[in-house]
Write an enzyme that holds these catalytic residues in place. Structure first.
Site, PDB file in Angstrom:
ATOM      1  CE  LYS A 133      13.000  76.904 -24.523  1.00  0.00           C
ATOM      2  NZ  LYS A 133      12.525  77.996 -23.699  1.00  0.00           N
ATOM      3  CE  LYS A 215      17.763  75.481 -19.182  1.00  0.00           C
ATOM      4  NZ  LYS A 215      17.779  76.635 -18.328  1.00  0.00           N
ATOM      5  CE  LYS A 218      12.687  81.420 -14.957  1.00  0.00           C
ATOM      6  NZ  LYS A 218      12.511  81.573 -16.386  1.00  0.00           N
TER       7      LYS A 218
HETATM    8  P1  ATP Z   1      12.639  78.126 -18.807  1.00  0.00           P
HETATM    9  O1  ATP Z   1      12.490  76.750 -18.248  1.00  0.00           O
HETATM   10  O2  ATP Z   1      11.342  78.902 -18.886  1.00  0.00           O
HETATM   11  O3  ATP Z   1      13.443  78.197 -20.082  1.00  0.00           O
HETATM   12  P2  ATP Z   1      14.923  78.725 -17.205  1.00  0.00           P
HETATM   13  O4  ATP Z   1      14.854  78.246 -15.802  1.00  0.00           O
HETATM   14  O5  ATP Z   1      15.709  77.950 -18.175  1.00  0.00           O
HETATM   15  O6  ATP Z   1      13.451  78.947 -17.703  1.00  0.00           O
HETATM   16  P3  ATP Z   1      15.493  81.393 -18.229  1.00  0.00           P
HETATM   17  O7  ATP Z   1      14.404  82.396 -17.928  1.00  0.00           O
HETATM   18  O8  ATP Z   1      15.548  80.819 -19.602  1.00  0.00           O
HETATM   19  O9  ATP Z   1      15.457  80.201 -17.130  1.00  0.00           O
HETATM   20  O10 ATP Z   1      16.910  82.021 -17.878  1.00  0.00           O
HETATM   21  C1  ATP Z   1      17.125  83.009 -16.892  1.00  0.00           C
HETATM   22  C2  ATP Z   1      18.602  83.031 -16.559  1.00  0.00           C
HETATM   23  O11 ATP Z   1      18.910  81.900 -15.731  1.00  0.00           O
HETATM   24  C3  ATP Z   1      19.519  82.921 -17.785  1.00  0.00           C
HETATM   25  O12 ATP Z   1      20.604  83.803 -17.618  1.00  0.00           O
HETATM   26  C4  ATP Z   1      19.983  81.483 -17.772  1.00  0.00           C
HETATM   27  O13 ATP Z   1      21.270  81.335 -18.352  1.00  0.00           O
HETATM   28  C5  ATP Z   1      19.993  81.170 -16.276  1.00  0.00           C
HETATM   29  N1  ATP Z   1      19.729  79.737 -16.026  1.00  0.00           N
HETATM   30  C6  ATP Z   1      18.625  79.055 -16.394  1.00  0.00           C
HETATM   31  N2  ATP Z   1      18.711  77.776 -15.998  1.00  0.00           N
HETATM   32  C7  ATP Z   1      19.899  77.635 -15.362  1.00  0.00           C
HETATM   33  C8  ATP Z   1      20.566  76.539 -14.724  1.00  0.00           C
HETATM   34  N3  ATP Z   1      20.030  75.330 -14.668  1.00  0.00           N
HETATM   35  N4  ATP Z   1      21.790  76.756 -14.170  1.00  0.00           N
HETATM   36  C9  ATP Z   1      22.343  77.994 -14.232  1.00  0.00           C
HETATM   37  N5  ATP Z   1      21.778  79.065 -14.824  1.00  0.00           N
HETATM   38  C10 ATP Z   1      20.561  78.900 -15.382  1.00  0.00           C
END
Ligand code: ATP
Length: 351
Positions: A133, A215, A218
């Site tokens: 990050k 991946k 969000k």
């Molecule tokens: P950001 O982009 O803000 O990091 P994010 O979409 O990666 O958000 P997080 O809030 O970091 O999501 O994670 C919330 C939950 O969703 C965590 O348990 C994480 O492991 C899961 N998660 C996030 N992205 C994925 C994905 N692409 N596939 C499966 N699980 C995911």
């Protein structure tokens, strides 16, 4: 299961001699955007199952974590409410779990300060998520650097025994466990070391629909890279139609050579319950373009009740706010107990 402890989940003042096998499970999610299919299939769907199992379960919308990277102050709180609505729409139940907002419980940052004094800059600087990050930032916010310490405080404050995480978070849970041990060695047994709860094979890891080597996320600026749970059916279909695949028209799984199609099959498996062989057999004779439309329909159908529930909940922000406040009251009581013990042990207050 099966760890032993001389602490209960709720009370740190007394140390009952009996061991308990009830797990305390802490999960956090950042209100950095709308809940997407990856969050749902990779985490929240499993969280819903965890709350059914008789464990002590906490779900926290971790807004203090979200501001480690810039957020728009005019939308952040509505994102917090939106994330709460998404969790409830997916089946998280505030009568079975503590559902709350991190910043309503000041003990998170207070304990984070104490824990931050027990770790080193070298330790934090080596964590892979920080490296990843921070590499994208010109100026690195201090908050981004200490993020894993705040995460450790989230976990230790409630004496969580298990933390459901993806592989990218394993080292953060290790840090929390190390900090528990360091604290205990220095100040006397107080915390138990949490463990990662690696979700089973049914927890899908989804990739971006636009760049399938990355991946699904969000906070990725391009909304076409993910399916939000609130996307209307035509938007979901359009996103699948435009999903990046390759020049081979056949549908078969090869995550290395064909990340795009394989990602679609992972979504299919998670939504329909079919395995890869079954999907491949059922898709014989279909081009990838046709397969995308079939899959889009299955996803639309799967998400329909969640989307409906979500839209309904969003119409009552006051109700969502109330749920978060009630959750915070429950969380605060527990957090205050832990913080009181910590203040005495560290010597911030007299015996
Ligand atoms: P950001 O982009 O803000 O990091 P994010 O979409 O990666 O958000 P997080 O809030 O970091 O999501 O994670 C919330 C939950 O969703 C965590 O348990 C994480 O492991 C899961 N998660 C996030 N992205 C994925 C994905 N692409 N596939 C499966 N699980 C995911």
């Amino acid at each position: 299961r099966g760890f032993h402890t001389n602490h209960t989940a709720h009370c740190q003042h007394t140390s009952p001699a009996h061991a308990t096998t009830r797990r305390t499970i802490f999960s956090g999610i950042q209100p950095t955007g709308e809940l997407h299919l990856g969050n749902y299939l990779g985490a929240v769907r499993q969280w819903v199952q965890l709350q059914e199992g008789g464990d002590d379960v906490l779900f926290c919308v971790v807004d203090l974590h979200s501001i480690t990277l810039p957020q728009d102050p005019t939308t952040l709180y509505s994102q917090t409410l939106g994330m709460t609505a998404s969790l409830l729409a997916c089946g998280i139940d505030p009568s079975r779990a503590v559902v709350f907002q991190q910043s309503r419980v000041p003990e998170h940052t207070q304990l984070a300060w104490v824990l931050g004094c027990l770790t080193t800059m070298a330790r934090l600087g080596h964590l892979p998520q920080y490296k990843e990050k921070s590499a994208m930032q010109k100026e690195i916010p201090l908050g981004l650097y200490v993020y894993p310490v705040l995460q450790a405080a989230d976990i230790l404050l409630y004496h969580a025994t298990h933390v459901p995480v993806g592989e990218d978070q394993l080292q953060h849970i290790q840090l929390a466990a190390d900090l528990a041990r360091i604290f205990n060695n220095k100040f006397g047994k107080t915390f138990r070391a949490p463990r990662s709860l690696v979700l089973g094979q049914d927890a899908a890891r989804l990739r971006s629909l636009r760049q399938p080597t990355k991946k699904m996320s969000k906070s990725e600026p391009d909304p076409r890279s993910r399916v939000a749970l609130s996307d209307p059916p035509d938007v979901v279909r359009e996103k699948f139609k435009k999903a990046v695949t390759d020049f081979t028209s056949e549908v078969y799984y090869d995550s290395q050579e064909r990340p795009g199609v394989s990602n679609l099959m992972v979504i299919d498996r998670a939504v329909t319950g079919r395995n890869f062989e079954e999907i491949q057999a059922a898709s014989q004779g279909l081009t990838t373009a046709q397969y995308k439309l079939v899959l889009a329909d299955a996803v639309v159908e799967h998400l329909a009740p969640i989307r409906q529930h979500y839209n309904h909940l969003l119409q009552e922000p006051g109700h969502l706010d109330q749920i978060l406040e009630r959750g915070a009251q429950q969380a605060r009581e527990r957090a205050a107990n832990t913080w009181s013990v910590v203040r005495h042990k560290v010597g911030l207050l007299g015996k």
